[in-house]
Structure formats: structure tokens, C-alpha cells
Scaffold this active site. Structure first.
Site, mmCIF file in Angstrom:
data_model
loop_
_atom_site.group_PDB
_atom_site.id
_atom_site.type_symbol
_atom_site.label_atom_id
_atom_site.label_comp_id
_atom_site.label_asym_id
_atom_site.label_seq_id
_atom_site.Cartn_x
_atom_site.Cartn_y
_atom_site.Cartn_z
ATOM 1 N N PRO A 12 10.881 -0.061 19.581
ATOM 2 C CA PRO A 12 11.967 -0.796 20.227
ATOM 3 C C PRO A 12 11.578 -1.429 21.553
ATOM 4 O O PRO A 12 10.820 -0.860 22.336
ATOM 5 C CB PRO A 12 13.050 0.278 20.439
ATOM 6 N N ASN A 13 12.119 -2.616 21.736
ATOM 7 C CA ASN A 13 12.011 -3.416 22.949
ATOM 8 C C ASN A 13 10.629 -4.033 23.167
ATOM 9 O O ASN A 13 10.466 -4.844 24.079
ATOM 10 C CB ASN A 13 12.425 -2.611 24.189
ATOM 11 N N ARG A 20 10.272 -8.801 29.395
ATOM 12 C CA ARG A 20 10.856 -7.552 29.889
ATOM 13 C C ARG A 20 9.954 -6.926 30.950
ATOM 14 O O ARG A 20 8.780 -6.665 30.698
ATOM 15 C CB ARG A 20 11.011 -6.581 28.711
ATOM 16 N N ASN A 75 2.750 2.236 18.914
ATOM 17 C CA ASN A 75 3.475 2.307 20.182
ATOM 18 C C ASN A 75 4.937 2.412 19.790
ATOM 19 O O ASN A 75 5.585 1.413 19.489
ATOM 20 C CB ASN A 75 3.217 1.078 21.050
ATOM 21 N N ALA A 78 10.394 3.918 23.291
ATOM 22 C CA ALA A 78 11.237 5.046 23.691
ATOM 23 C C ALA A 78 11.390 6.095 22.587
ATOM 24 O O ALA A 78 11.674 7.255 22.886
ATOM 25 C CB ALA A 78 12.605 4.543 24.135
ATOM 26 N N GLU A 99 -1.814 6.912 19.123
ATOM 27 C CA GLU A 99 -0.620 6.610 19.923
ATOM 28 C C GLU A 99 -1.041 5.771 21.129
ATOM 29 O O GLU A 99 -2.008 6.110 21.813
ATOM 30 C CB GLU A 99 0.008 7.924 20.377
ATOM 31 N N HIS A 101 0.387 3.553 24.664
ATOM 32 C CA HIS A 101 1.427 3.190 25.626
ATOM 33 C C HIS A 101 0.831 2.210 26.616
ATOM 34 O O HIS A 101 -0.252 2.451 27.158
ATOM 35 C CB HIS A 101 1.973 4.414 26.354
#
Length: 141
Positions: A12-13, A20, A75, A78, A99, A101
Site C-alpha cells: 500500500p501507498n 508521497r 516491500n 505498512a 523484505e 524497505h
């Protein structure tokens, strides 16, 4: 030598990269960076990209490719900090997950310091911006 089949899955996002919070995530869209990655690895990797803001769609994609791909770069945004369901999806498939980030989550809010996904991943890349995706792809080569 056959090409590795690797998918990058963004949660998400992350569709808002470039817009953003550019002070955290930068000004480049992920689609722009994905083209750079495809060009860089075109001779070694069949690279696929998937993004969704919906947890179930992410789980469905992991189930769909989780027994046939050589690697997943994930990724989860949240959902990293909230989704036991995503952690279970990763645990249930054979394809190894790295993973990723973009930001250093340990320099951010306390709730971002915990990942449900990490225990089922082969490694974690944190805080190197979009280059983290590149580093993750290299782990499969």
C-alpha cells in the site's frame, strides 16, 4: 543459462512514490526505477512488477507465483507491521522472499520497528532508498 524469474511486489501507498513524502521516499516513481532495473538485469532476469493497496491481492499474488518463481522482492509497506496473513502467505510458499524497505524504519515511529514478515524472509534490506530493490535482486543471482 536460463534467466531467473523474479517479481517485485509493492504494498500500500507505494504507488505514490515520487509524490508521497519525497523527503523520505524521493522524487522518482517506482515505474521509472523499475525500467532502470529491467534494463540493468535484462540478460539475467525476467523481472515482473506488481503493486496493490489491498492485502488480499498481495496474498493472492504470492500464492500464484510462490511455487514457480526464483525470488520475491517484497516491500509490504505498512502491512509489514500489521499483517499476520501476509507472513503466513510467505511461510506457505517455496519461493524465497527478500523484505525491502526504502526508508530506515528503525529511525521512524516505534510501530514500524516490528515486522511480521521478517521471520519468513531470507533477508531484509532497509534504508537504502530505491537501491534496496537492486540489492535484493542481486541476492538471487
Amino acid at each position: 543459462m536460463s534467466k531467473k524469474k523474479i517479481i517485485i511486489i509493492n504494498g500500500p501507498n507505494l504507488n505514490l512514490l515520487g509524490k508521497r513524502e519525497p523527503e523520505i521516499y524521493g522524487h522518482q516513481t517506482f515505474e521509472q526505477y523499475f525500467e532502470v532495473l529491467k534494463d540493468k538485469y535484462s540478460d539475467k532476469v525476467d523481472l515482473v512488477y506488481f503493486q496493490s493497496n489491498h492485502e488480499g491481492f498481495l496474498i493472492d499474488k504470492i500464492h500464484e507465483i510462490g511455487f514457480s518463481y526464483d525470488g520475491i522482492v517484497l516491500n509490504a509497506g505498512a502491512f509489514t507491521h500489521t499483517s499476520i496473513a501476509l507472513a503466513d502467505a510467505i511461510a506457505g510458499v517455496k519461493t524465497p522472499v527478500v523484505e525491502v524497505h526504502i526508508s530506515n524504519v528503525h529511525k521512524r515511529e516505534e510501530f514500524r520497528h516490528h515486522s511480521y514478515i521478517s521471520k519468513n524472509s531470507i533477508g531484509i534490506i532497509i534504508g537504502f532508498g530505491l537501491r534496496g530493490y537492486d540489492f535484493a535482486i542481486q541476492t538471487y543471482l
